[in-house]
Scaffold this motif. Structure first.
Motif, PDB file in Angstrom:
ATOM      1  N   ALA A   1      47.981  27.318  63.548  1.00 16.24           N
ATOM      2  CA  ALA A   1      49.352  27.716  63.879  1.00 16.24           C
ATOM      3  C   ALA A   1      49.533  29.169  63.440  1.00 16.24           C
ATOM      4  N   PRO A   2      50.530  29.888  63.968  1.00 19.45           N
ATOM      5  CA  PRO A   2      50.682  31.300  63.638  1.00 19.45           C
ATOM      6  C   PRO A   2      50.787  31.544  62.129  1.00 19.45           C
ATOM      7  N   GLY A   3      49.891  32.355  61.615  1.00 22.28           N
ATOM      8  CA  GLY A   3      49.941  32.765  60.215  1.00 22.28           C
ATOM      9  C   GLY A   3      49.480  31.712  59.230  1.00 22.28           C
ATOM     10  N   GLN A   4      48.935  30.598  59.683  1.00 22.65           N
ATOM     11  CA  GLN A   4      48.593  29.501  58.776  1.00 22.65           C
ATOM     12  C   GLN A   4      47.227  29.716  58.136  1.00 22.65           C
ATOM     13  N   PRO A   5      47.160  29.742  56.789  1.00 24.42           N
ATOM     14  CA  PRO A   5      45.888  30.001  56.122  1.00 24.42           C
ATOM     15  C   PRO A   5      45.156  28.728  55.709  1.00 24.42           C
TER      16      PRO A   5
END
Length: 240
Positions: free
Chosen positions: A141-145
């Motif tokens: 998902a966007p920006g998920q680390p």
């Protein structure tokens, strides 16, 4: 270096995947990050994008701008020119501190995860809250680390069934890794901590809070302190 690696695989008609291993390790992740950074600094002609996963560097190119075999030869030459498994991590990395409340009704699977790791809840909180982990990749998902790696005690399996939903900012654990969710989602990982971190900020010049290679801490705060925080409590420091 792992036997058979690094190697270069085709990905469709316009991509090459430089693989440094077949499973996550500190050295393979380091190699992927360092190799991608080197390509960004001195980009081969015809290359349009470089991105990393846990242990690989993806290279997308314009087939009209460079022949596949020519680019493969260039990448092979660069691979042979350095020990990427021992390379320095990219410059510009940061230490990001994200206050986290462990357990309570906000993160209800701490006890279950602690038991799987052979720890009490107190010991599990101490272990997770004092760990300093690297962002190995951004994905799902966007920006998920994805963050790792934790001590061997945390080599616990995913759940056999999905948790129907965890909220934005949920900290989950499995297979010696942590994931911090940027969206509300189902998951098979155990929800052990809750943060106020907003990982995806589409209105900002840099929309992702975290970058691959950053180091992250999740210090424990009380439920009361968590509720009283005026913002997300996140602090960011440059690493030398």
């Amino acid at each position: 270096m792992t036997s058979g690696f690094p190697r270069i695989d085709d990905v469709g008609l316009d991509g090459l995947l430089v693989r440094f291993g077949d499973s996550l390790s500190e050295s393979a992740n380091r190699a992927a990050l360092a190799f991608a950074a080197a390509l960004d600094r001195d980009c081969p002609s015809g290359v349009e994008e470089c991105a990393t996963s846990l242990v690989s560097t993806y290279v997308r190119f314009d087939p009209l701008g460079v022949a596949l075999e020519d680019l493969r030869a260039q990448l092979a030459q660069r691979l042979a020119g350095a020990d990427w498994y021992a390379a320095a991590l990219p410059e510009g990395r940061r230490l990001v501190t994200i206050p986290t409340v462990y357990g309570t009704d906000l993160a209800p699977q701490l006890a279950e995860a602690a038991a799987a790791a052979g720890m009490s809840c107190e010991a599990a909180t101490e272990s997770l809250s004092t760990a300093r982990v690297r962002v190995t990749t951004i994905g799902f998902a966007p920006g998920q680390p994805y963050l790792g790696t934790l001590s061997e005690a945390w080599d616990i399996p995913r759940q056999t069934a999905l948790t129907p939903q965890v909220p934005v900012g949920a900290l989950v654990v499995a297979i010696r890794q942590l994931v911090l969710f940027s969206v509300t989602t189902p998951t098979g990982w155990r929800h052990v901590g809750q943060t106020k971190a907003r990982l995806f900020r589409p209105e900002a010049a840099e929309p992702f809070l975290l970058r691959a290679g950053d180091e992250v801490r999740f210090p424990s705060v009380t439920r009361e302190a968590y509720e009283a925080m005026p913002g997300d409590g996140v602090t960011v420091e440059a690493l030398g």
